[in-house]
Structures are given as C-alpha cells and as structure tokens.
Design a protein around this motif. Structure first.
Motif, PDB file in Angstrom:
ATOM      1  N   MET A   1       0.781  -0.967   0.158  1.00 32.36           N
ATOM      2  CA  MET A   1       0.131  -0.054   0.052  1.00 32.36           C
ATOM      3  C   MET A   1       0.993   1.130  -0.026  1.00 32.36           C
ATOM      4  O   MET A   1       2.146   1.331   0.795  1.00 32.36           O
ATOM      5  CB  MET A   1      -0.981  -0.090   1.238  1.00 32.36           C
ATOM      6  CG  MET A   1      -2.001   0.699   1.148  1.00 32.36           C
ATOM      7  SD  MET A   1      -3.134   0.922   2.439  1.00 32.36           S
ATOM      8  CE  MET A   1      -4.301  -0.269   1.640  1.00 32.36           C
ATOM      9  N   SER A   2       0.616   2.146  -0.963  1.00 34.53           N
ATOM     10  CA  SER A   2       1.245   3.427  -1.018  1.00 34.53           C
ATOM     11  C   SER A   2       1.335   4.289   0.360  1.00 34.53           C
ATOM     12  O   SER A   2       0.320   4.378   0.963  1.00 34.53           O
ATOM     13  CB  SER A   2       1.266   4.007  -2.333  1.00 34.53           C
ATOM     14  OG  SER A   2      -0.174   4.911  -2.159  1.00 34.53           O
ATOM     15  N   GLN A   3       2.066   5.411   0.374  1.00 40.13           N
ATOM     16  CA  GLN A   3       1.908   6.421   1.385  1.00 40.13           C
ATOM     17  C   GLN A   3       0.889   7.114   1.160  1.00 40.13           C
ATOM     18  O   GLN A   3       0.192   7.783   2.077  1.00 40.13           O
ATOM     19  CB  GLN A   3       3.306   7.272   1.454  1.00 40.13           C
ATOM     20  CG  GLN A   3       3.561   8.187   2.315  1.00 40.13           C
ATOM     21  CD  GLN A   3       4.479   9.167   2.475  1.00 40.13           C
ATOM     22  OE1 GLN A   3       5.692   8.726   2.024  1.00 40.13           O
ATOM     23  NE2 GLN A   3       4.604  10.407   3.237  1.00 40.13           N
ATOM     24  N   HIS A   4       0.648   7.568  -0.292  1.00 38.76           N
ATOM     25  CA  HIS A   4      -0.587   8.244  -0.665  1.00 38.76           C
ATOM     26  C   HIS A   4      -2.050   7.487   0.153  1.00 38.76           C
ATOM     27  O   HIS A   4      -3.066   8.305   0.436  1.00 38.76           O
ATOM     28  CB  HIS A   4      -0.905   8.371  -2.054  1.00 38.76           C
ATOM     29  CG  HIS A   4       0.050   9.486  -2.699  1.00 38.76           C
ATOM     30  ND1 HIS A   4      -0.079  10.676  -2.659  1.00 38.76           N
ATOM     31  CD2 HIS A   4       1.249   9.354  -3.020  1.00 38.76           C
ATOM     32  CE1 HIS A   4       0.955  11.471  -3.050  1.00 38.76           C
ATOM     33  NE2 HIS A   4       1.614  10.404  -3.693  1.00 38.76           N
ATOM     34  N   ASN A   7      -1.516   7.442   4.174  1.00 36.45           N
ATOM     35  CA  ASN A   7      -1.527   8.842   4.876  1.00 36.45           C
ATOM     36  C   ASN A   7      -2.425   9.814   4.255  1.00 36.45           C
ATOM     37  O   ASN A   7      -2.097  10.905   3.939  1.00 36.45           O
ATOM     38  CB  ASN A   7      -0.171   9.293   4.883  1.00 36.45           C
ATOM     39  CG  ASN A   7       0.854   8.465   5.914  1.00 36.45           C
ATOM     40  OD1 ASN A   7       0.282   8.073   7.071  1.00 36.45           O
ATOM     41  ND2 ASN A   7       1.789   7.748   5.352  1.00 36.45           N
ATOM     42  N   SER A   8      -3.809   9.449   3.755  1.00 37.85           N
ATOM     43  CA  SER A   8      -4.410  10.225   2.803  1.00 37.85           C
ATOM     44  C   SER A   8      -4.957  11.417   3.523  1.00 37.85           C
ATOM     45  O   SER A   8      -5.009  12.567   3.110  1.00 37.85           O
ATOM     46  CB  SER A   8      -5.826   9.494   2.199  1.00 37.85           C
ATOM     47  OG  SER A   8      -6.376   8.793   3.289  1.00 37.85           O
ATOM     48  N   LEU A  14      -2.078  18.624   3.761  1.00 32.96           N
ATOM     49  CA  LEU A  14      -1.031  19.073   2.765  1.00 32.96           C
ATOM     50  C   LEU A  14      -1.546  20.029   1.662  1.00 32.96           C
ATOM     51  O   LEU A  14      -1.142  21.102   1.534  1.00 32.96           O
ATOM     52  CB  LEU A  14       0.280  18.192   2.810  1.00 32.96           C
ATOM     53  CG  LEU A  14       1.432  18.499   2.071  1.00 32.96           C
ATOM     54  CD1 LEU A  14       2.479  17.496   2.464  1.00 32.96           C
ATOM     55  CD2 LEU A  14       1.540  18.842   0.680  1.00 32.96           C
ATOM     56  N   ILE A  15      -2.189  19.446   1.091  1.00 31.02           N
ATOM     57  CA  ILE A  15      -2.699  19.747  -0.405  1.00 31.02           C
ATOM     58  C   ILE A  15      -3.541  21.351  -0.057  1.00 31.02           C
ATOM     59  O   ILE A  15      -3.338  22.291  -0.630  1.00 31.02           O
ATOM     60  CB  ILE A  15      -3.387  19.122  -1.225  1.00 31.02           C
ATOM     61  CG1 ILE A  15      -2.642  17.767  -1.531  1.00 31.02           C
ATOM     62  CG2 ILE A  15      -4.276  19.516  -2.340  1.00 31.02           C
ATOM     63  CD1 ILE A  15      -1.534  18.005  -2.517  1.00 31.02           C
TER      64      ILE A  15
END
Length: 165
Positions: A1-4, A7-8, A14-15
């Motif tokens: 599973m990706s960091q995106h 840590n969504s 952050l965005i």
C-alpha cells in the motif's frame, strides 16, 4: 500500500495548506495583503473554507485528485448552494512532487450563487446497509467532471474566485 493511501488525511491537509499558501502569495504579490481564510468548526454544510478577498466572499468545498486519477465525478452537499458564493475547487496534484495544478472549478462568479444542483443525480452511500442496499443520500448530489471549468494556474484560480468584473 502506498504512502498516498496510508496517509491520505495527512496528504489532504498538505494539499489544502499548499493551496492556501499559493493564494496568500498572490495576495501579497498584488499588494493587497487582504485575503482572509477561515475554517468552519463543524463540517456539515458542504464547505471546507471561507475565503474573502477583493470584495468577494467564497464558501469553498475542496476536492483533490492526483494527476492521472480516473475520478470522473464528485459528491457535493446541497447545503453548499445556500452558502454565499458557494463553489468547489478540485485540486489536481503531482503524486511525486505534490505540485498543484491544474484545477477544476464548479461555481458562479464572485458573489453569485452556485449553479442549481437539484437536477443532478442523488448520491448513494458507498456501503450497503444490513440487507446490502445502498441507500440514497438526499442531501448529496453527483457532479460529473464535465460540469467543472478547467483552470490551468493558481493565478487564474485566484481571479476566478475573487475578481469582480
């Protein structure tokens, strides 16, 4: 599973903060230094931020997607239409660098109402109830990507949000 994925929530904040930073920079560069940004204490009226600058007030719902995402629609709360100058800013970002843009915009001109959403499809819950039925969410509407205006730069987004002509 990706960091995106893992840590969504972190990424969403952050965005959001990156967008606010870019808008603050524009207000600084144009010499007004007058942009004000507030967050509601409770998120139940369809917006994430209240922004004011150059005589325009915006109630803004933020959505995000990475460039190349297959997301083709967004679910919006009908209460956003009752808010002063309600609008949706859909921020695309580069997954690797988190650079912002392009942007999609759904809304009217500054100090004008959001386009009527009553004729858009009613959204359904993503999970079924005990019987497996996905009930309708009467306060939510589905808005397809084609209904959004494409905005290439944050400077153009600033003008779309605040420039009263």
């Amino acid at each position: 599973m990706s960091q995106h994925n893992l840590n969504s929530s972190f990424r969403e904040k952050l965005i959001e903060h990156s967008l606010i930073s870019e808008l603050l920079k524009i207000s600084w560069k144009n010499g007004s230094c007058s942009i004000e940004i507030a967050k509601p204490e409770v998120d139940n009226q369809g917006y994430d931020l209240i922004m004011e600058d150059l005589g325009a007030i915006r109630h803004v719902q933020l959505k995000t997607s990475h460039i190349g995402s297959s997301t083709a629609r967004q679910k919006l709360h009908v209460a956003l239409a009752s808010k002063y100058s309600g609008c949706v800013v859909w921020v695309y970002f580069n997954e690797a660098t988190l650079e912002l843009g392009p942007f999609l915009f759904f809304g009217g001109k500054p100090n004008e109402k959001l386009p009527d959403m009553e004729n858009f499809p009613v959204a359904k819950h993503t999970k079924g109830n005990a019987d497996g039925i996905k009930n309708e969410r009467p306060s939510m509407r589905i808005i397809s990507k084609s209904k959004f205006k494409v905005i290439d730069t944050v400077e153009e987004l600033y003008r779309t949000l605040f420039k009263i002509v």
